[in-house]
Design a protein around this motif. Structure first.
Motif, PDB file in Angstrom:
ATOM      1  N   GLN A 186       0.821  -1.202   0.000  1.00 22.83           N
ATOM      2  CA  GLN A 186       0.000   0.000   0.000  1.00 22.83           C
ATOM      3  C   GLN A 186       0.859   1.259   0.000  1.00 22.83           C
ATOM      4  N   GLN A 187       1.959   1.228   0.746  1.00 19.25           N
ATOM      5  CA  GLN A 187       2.849   2.387   0.772  1.00 19.25           C
ATOM      6  C   GLN A 187       3.508   2.598  -0.587  1.00 19.25           C
ATOM      7  N   TYR A 188       3.888   1.525  -1.245  1.00 26.23           N
ATOM      8  CA  TYR A 188       4.431   1.622  -2.609  1.00 26.23           C
ATOM      9  C   TYR A 188       3.409   2.273  -3.534  1.00 26.23           C
ATOM     10  N   LYS A 189       2.166   1.839  -3.460  1.00 24.84           N
ATOM     11  CA  LYS A 189       1.111   2.416  -4.295  1.00 24.84           C
ATOM     12  C   LYS A 189       0.868   3.878  -3.951  1.00 24.84           C
ATOM     13  N   ASN A 190       0.980   4.216  -2.668  1.00 23.34           N
ATOM     14  CA  ASN A 190       0.783   5.607  -2.253  1.00 23.34           C
ATOM     15  C   ASN A 190       1.866   6.524  -2.801  1.00 23.34           C
ATOM     16  N   ILE A 191       3.093   6.018  -2.880  1.00 27.67           N
ATOM     17  CA  ILE A 191       4.173   6.814  -3.470  1.00 27.67           C
ATOM     18  C   ILE A 191       3.849   7.123  -4.927  1.00 27.67           C
ATOM     19  N   ILE A 192       3.425   6.102  -5.649  1.00 26.20           N
ATOM     20  CA  ILE A 192       3.131   6.264  -7.068  1.00 26.20           C
ATOM     21  C   ILE A 192       1.937   7.192  -7.287  1.00 26.20           C
ATOM     22  N   ALA A 193       0.926   7.067  -6.433  1.00 29.16           N
ATOM     23  CA  ALA A 193      -0.310   7.828  -6.608  1.00 29.16           C
ATOM     24  C   ALA A 193      -0.213   9.262  -6.099  1.00 29.16           C
ATOM     25  N   ALA A 194       0.847   9.592  -5.381  1.00 31.28           N
ATOM     26  CA  ALA A 194       0.968  10.928  -4.793  1.00 31.28           C
ATOM     27  C   ALA A 194       0.915  12.013  -5.865  1.00 31.28           C
ATOM     28  N   LYS A 195       0.208  13.099  -5.563  1.00 36.77           N
ATOM     29  CA  LYS A 195       0.002  14.183  -6.528  1.00 36.77           C
ATOM     30  C   LYS A 195       1.068  15.272  -6.431  1.00 36.77           C
ATOM     31  N   ASP A 196       1.880  15.226  -5.393  1.00 40.60           N
ATOM     32  CA  ASP A 196       2.913  16.252  -5.227  1.00 40.60           C
ATOM     33  C   ASP A 196       4.129  15.631  -4.563  1.00 40.60           C
ATOM     34  N   THR A 197       5.253  16.326  -4.638  1.00 42.28           N
ATOM     35  CA  THR A 197       6.510  15.777  -4.129  1.00 42.28           C
ATOM     36  C   THR A 197       6.519  15.672  -2.605  1.00 42.28           C
TER      37      THR A 197
END
Length: 231
Positions: free
Chosen positions: A62-73
């Motif tokens: 889930q954390q891996y997916k959250n990194i990818i899905a993040a909208k800003d740095t």
């Protein structure tokens, strides 16, 4: 000093299959707070070691997916730090607690443990590179994807083959003891990747106790996901 090795203080495990599962909450960094050992020791009560590890695997995915899905740095950086923090602790705790149990109780368990340690080394090397990067780095996403590709294959093998083999050769009570020891160990190990460190106790345990304070000091200056981001 509290002993971290899985076999320390744990009785010989008869053969059986465990039951009773609980889904623990996602751990978050808590720096330099006093640790109540009794709370830690009871936190995995009734949970099989395989369920504790699978829970971590699900959180890492889930954390891996959250990194990818993040909208800003900023959001990417927060989830990157959480991913690194969790993966580093998870990997070392497995090496200190779970892999010695493979060697002790599972036929051909040493071969299994050595294979997993080799896979961990590949992951640690990639994590070491990834933890030095910022989202602006052109290699940020390729390194993350390569890291996850190796880690996800390791997770698949561990969940489909290694952990079932271990549960087959220990009883529910001992599995719970391993789960508790695994969970406790995560509170005392480094929170960053150190690929050159030993990967077997007792040397890994000693190196971890020396490295952990510096890692936690560095963590104090990092951004982690806010509580409302985890909902």
């Amino acid at each position: 000093m509290y002993r971290l090795a899985a076999h320390t203080g744990l009785r010989q495990a008869p053969r059986s299959i465990a039951n009773n599962t609980v889904r623990p909450a996602l751990a978050t960094p808590r720096f330099f707070q006093s640790v109540d050992i009794r709370t830690i020791m009871s936190s995995s009560s009734g949970v099989k070691v395989s369920d504790r590890i699978k829970h971590d695997h699900a959180e890492l995915e889930q954390q891996y997916k959250n990194i990818i899905a993040a909208k800003d740095t900023d959001t990417q950086t927060r989830w990157q730090n959480q991913f690194i923090w969790e993966l580093a602790r998870h990997s070392i705790a497995e090496e200190i607690v779970v892999y010695p149990a493979f060697e002790k109780f599972v036929p051909n368990g040493k071969r299994m443990a050595d294979k997993d340690r080799q896979e961990h080394q590949t992951v640690k090397n990639l994590l070491y590179e990834f933890q030095k990067m910022t989202p602006e780095n052109a290699e940020f996403r390729p390194t993350l994807d390569k890291l996850w590709s190796n880690l996800s294959q390791h997770i698949k093998e561990e969940e489909n083959d290694d952990l079932p083999a271990l549960e087959q050769h220990i009883d529910a009570d001992y599995s719970g003891q391993l789960a508790t020891s695994f969970n406790t160990t995560k509170h005392f190990v480094p929170t960053q990747s150190h690929p050159s460190a030993p990967d077997k106790p007792p040397y890994e345990t000693a190196a971890g106790l020396l490295t952990t304070p510096l890692d936690k000091l560095m963590d104090m200056f990092k951004k982690f996901p806010k509580e409302d981001m985890k909902a």
